[in-house]
Design an enzyme around this catalytic site. Structure first.
Site, PDB file in Angstrom:
ATOM      1  NE  ARG A  57       0.292   1.377   3.335  1.00  0.00           N
ATOM      2  CZ  ARG A  57       1.255   2.247   3.498  1.00  0.00           C
ATOM      3  NH1 ARG A  57       2.520   1.858   3.514  1.00  0.00           N
ATOM      4  NH2 ARG A  57       1.013   3.525   3.651  1.00  0.00           N
ATOM      5  N   GLY A  58       0.252   2.382  -0.195  1.00  0.00           N
ATOM      6  CA  GLY A  58       1.034   3.616  -0.313  1.00  0.00           C
ATOM      7  C   GLY A  58       1.216   3.944  -1.785  1.00  0.00           C
ATOM      8  CB  ALA A  59       0.899   7.194  -3.537  1.00  0.00           C
ATOM      9  NE  ARG A 100      -6.111   0.943  -1.609  1.00  0.00           N
ATOM     10  CZ  ARG A 100      -5.469   1.466  -0.562  1.00  0.00           C
ATOM     11  NH1 ARG A 100      -4.184   1.236  -0.392  1.00  0.00           N
ATOM     12  NH2 ARG A 100      -6.118   2.224   0.307  1.00  0.00           N
ATOM     13  CD  GLN A 204      -2.923   2.787   6.896  1.00  0.00           C
ATOM     14  OE1 GLN A 204      -3.511   3.210   7.888  1.00  0.00           O
ATOM     15  NE2 GLN A 204      -3.545   2.644   5.740  1.00  0.00           N
ATOM     16  CG  ASP A 245      -2.792   8.328  -1.107  1.00  0.00           C
ATOM     17  OD1 ASP A 245      -2.249   7.231  -1.158  1.00  0.00           O
ATOM     18  OD2 ASP A 245      -2.952   8.954  -0.043  1.00  0.00           O
ATOM     19  CG  ASN A 256      -2.120  11.959   2.666  1.00  0.00           C
ATOM     20  OD1 ASN A 256      -1.581  11.074   1.997  1.00  0.00           O
ATOM     21  ND2 ASN A 256      -1.747  12.212   3.909  1.00  0.00           N
ATOM     22  CE  LYS A 257      -4.920   5.865   4.438  1.00  0.00           C
ATOM     23  NZ  LYS A 257      -5.860   4.996   3.693  1.00  0.00           N
TER      24      LYS A 257
HETATM   25  O1  MRU Z   1      -4.431   3.321   2.280  1.00  0.00           O
HETATM   26  P1  MRU Z   1      -2.949   3.435   2.118  1.00  0.00           P
HETATM   27  O2  MRU Z   1      -2.173   2.930   3.284  1.00  0.00           O
HETATM   28  O3  MRU Z   1      -2.453   2.901   0.808  1.00  0.00           O
HETATM   29  O4  MRU Z   1      -2.785   4.995   2.043  1.00  0.00           O
HETATM   30  C1  MRU Z   1      -1.695   5.574   1.506  1.00  0.00           C
HETATM   31  C2  MRU Z   1      -1.006   6.282   2.548  1.00  0.00           C
HETATM   32  O5  MRU Z   1      -0.210   5.696   3.246  1.00  0.00           O
HETATM   33  C3  MRU Z   1      -1.234   7.661   2.806  1.00  0.00           C
HETATM   34  O6  MRU Z   1      -2.339   8.238   2.311  1.00  0.00           O
HETATM   35  C4  MRU Z   1       0.048   8.407   2.615  1.00  0.00           C
HETATM   36  O7  MRU Z   1       0.038   9.466   3.455  1.00  0.00           O
HETATM   37  C5  MRU Z   1       0.320   8.819   1.211  1.00  0.00           C
HETATM   38  S1  MRU Z   1       0.881   7.534   0.253  1.00  0.00           S
HETATM   39  C6  MRU Z   1       2.462   8.015   0.025  1.00  0.00           C
END
Ligand code: MRU
Length: 368
Positions: A57-59, A100, A204, A245, A256-257
Site C-alpha cells: 500500500r502507499g501511492a 484501488r 498505518q 495519494d 491523502n489518508k
Molecule cells: O491506504 P494506504 O495505506 O495505501 O494509504 C496511503 C497512505 O499511506 C497515505 O495516504 C500516505 O500518506 C500517502 S501515500 C504516500
C-alpha cells in the site's frame, strides 16, 4: 532501506521483480511490525489482489507494483500478433488500475509505460515492459531522495514533526516522501522527534511509520488521532509533513489518508507550517476539482474491528464497536490549497497553486 530482522541487517526495496519466475516480490505489509515476510505474486491478477488487499500500500509502492504487474501481464502473453497482444494488455491495465481508485501513481506509471511500449514485435514489447517498470521503480527512488534533499532545510535541529499515516519508504520503493526530509535531516546530524498519528482504522502510523522510524533510529511517539490539536495548542509541534495519494496539478488540492484535512485545519489555526511531500508520479494534471477525485470506501469491518497480536504472538482481529452498529469508512480526504504551506517535490518546494505555472519543471507532458 536497511531492515534489521532476526539480528541481521539487509537492504530492501518495498517491491521488486523476479525476472526468471515472472513474479512480483513484495514485503507483506499487513504482518508488520510483528513479522517480516516477503511474498510473491504468480500472475497479474494476484498482483492486483495484493494491491486491493493492501499486502502492499502507499501511492508510490502501488505505482511500482502496478508497473511490475503490467510487465508481468505482458510477459504472460502466449498468443500471436500485436493486435491480440494490445487487447490482452488493455485488460491487464484495467485489472491493475481498478485495484484501488484514489492514488494516481499506478495509472500514471502504467500509462507512461504503454505510451513507450512501441517496438514492432510482441517479444520486444514484452522486454520493453519490464525495462520501463524497472525505470519507474528507480525513478521513484530518485524522486524520493531528491525531495528529501529539497525538504531537509525546512526541518530545524531539534524540530518536533507531526506526520500522518505512512508516507515512508514502505509507501514507496525506498526513502518515502514525508519521511525523506526527516531521513535527510538525520543524515545531516540534526536531532528530531516525530509524532506519528495512529491513523485509524488501519493504523498505518502506529504500525508502519513507527516501525520504520524505529528501524532508522529516529525518536518518535505514536499519538492517538485526536491528540494532535492538543499538542499543537501546547506548542509541542513545530511542523507537519504528510504524503499524498493524488495532488491536483491544476488546483493544488491534495488527497491523502483520511484525517489529513483535519490536521491541516488544526495546523492553520495554530500557525504551524503544513507541508505535503510528493514525487512527480503523484501529480494528476487532468482533474479540475478535488470533488472529482475518486475516494475509496473500504469495508466497514476495518472500523468496527481492529487487528493486533496477542501476548502469545497470535495475530487476531477483535470486534471493537457495538455489535449490530454499522460504519462508514472513507479512506482518503482532500485538503484545499489554502491550508498547505508548500508542496515538497524533487524539483523544489512550490505553493500548491503554483504547480500549474511550474508544470514544465514538474513533468507535465500533455497539452494544457
Ligand atoms: O491506504 P494506504 O495505506 O495505501 O494509504 C496511503 C497512505 O499511506 C497515505 O495516504 C500516505 O500518506 C500517502 S501515500 C504516500
Amino acid at each position: 532501506m536497511n531492515v534489521t530482522h532476526n539480528g541481521k541487517s539487509k537492504q530492501y526495496r518495498t517491491v521488486w521483480f523476479d525476472k526468471v519466475r515472472n513474479r512480483v516480490r513484495l514485503i507483506e505489509q499487513r504482518l508488520l511490525p510483528h513479522q517480516f515476510k516477503i511474498v510473491s505474486t504468480a500472475n497479474h491478477v494476484e498482483t492486483a489482489c495484493a494491491i486491493t488487499d493492501m499486502v502492499v500500500r502507499g501511492a508510490g509502492a502501488i505505482g511500482a507494483t502496478a508497473a511490475y504487474g503490467l510487465a508481468q501481464g505482458a510477459r504472460e502473453f502466449r498468443g500471436r500478433g500485436i493486435k491480440t497482444f494490445e487487447r490482452h494488455l488493455a485488460k491487464v491495465y484495467r485489472t491493475l488500475a481498478d485495484a484501488r481508485p484514489t492514488a494516481v501513481d499506478p495509472v500514471n506509471a502504467m500509462r507512461s509505460m504503454l505510451e513507450n511500449m512501441n517496438a514492432p514485435t510482441v517479444a520486444e514489447r514484452q522486454a520493453q515492459s519490464l525495462a520501463l517498470a524497472e525505470q519507474f521503480a528507480d525513478n521513484d527512488v530518485h524522486h524520493c531522495q531528491a525531495l528529501g534533499q529539497a525538504g531537509e532545510p525546512l526541518i530545524p535541529d531539534g524540530a518536533r514533526v507531526l506526520t500522518h499515516c505512512n508516507a515512508g519508504w514502505l509507501a514507496f520503493v525506498d526513502h518515502g516522501s514525508a519521511t525523506a526530509p526527516m531521513y535527510a535531516a538525520q543524515a545531516k546530524g540534526k536531532s528530531i522527534h516525530v509524532f506519528c498519528d495512529e491513523t485509524r482504522p488501519r493504523s498505518q502510523g502506529a504500525i508502519l511509520t513507527a516501525w520504520e522510524l524505529a528501524q532508522q533510529g529516529i525518536p518518535h511517539d505514536i499519538i492517538a488521532d485526536n491528540a494532535a490539536g492538543h499538542l499543537m495548542q501546547r506548542g509541542e509541534i513545530d511542523l507537519v509533513i504528510v504524503g499524498s495519494d493524488r495532488t491536483l496539478g491544476r488546483t493544488g488540492e491534495v488527497a491523502n489518508k483520511i484525517g489529513t484535512y483535519t490536521k491541516a485545519v488544526l495546523a492553520k489555526r495554530h500557525n504551524i507550517p503544513f507541508y505535503v511531500a510528493i514525487p512527480l508520479s503523484t501529480i494528476d494534471w487532468e482533474l479540475e476539482s478535488g470533488l472529482a477525485i475518486p475516494i475509496e470506501e473500504r469495508s466497514q469491518e476495518e472500523v468496527l474491528r481492529a487487528w493486533g497480536v496477542t501476548d502469545n504472538g497470535r495475530r487476531q482481529s477483535v470486534r471493537v464497536a457495538n455489535p449490530g452498529s454499522t460504519a462508514r469508512n472513507p479512506a482518503f480526504d482532500v485538503t484545499p490549497p489554502e491550508l498547505i504551506t508548500g508542496i515538497i517535490t524533487p524539483a523544489g518546494i512550490f505553493k500548491p497553486r503554483q504547480l500549474w505555472k511550474n508544470r514544465a519543471k514538474l513533468g507535465f507532458t500533455g497539452t494544457a
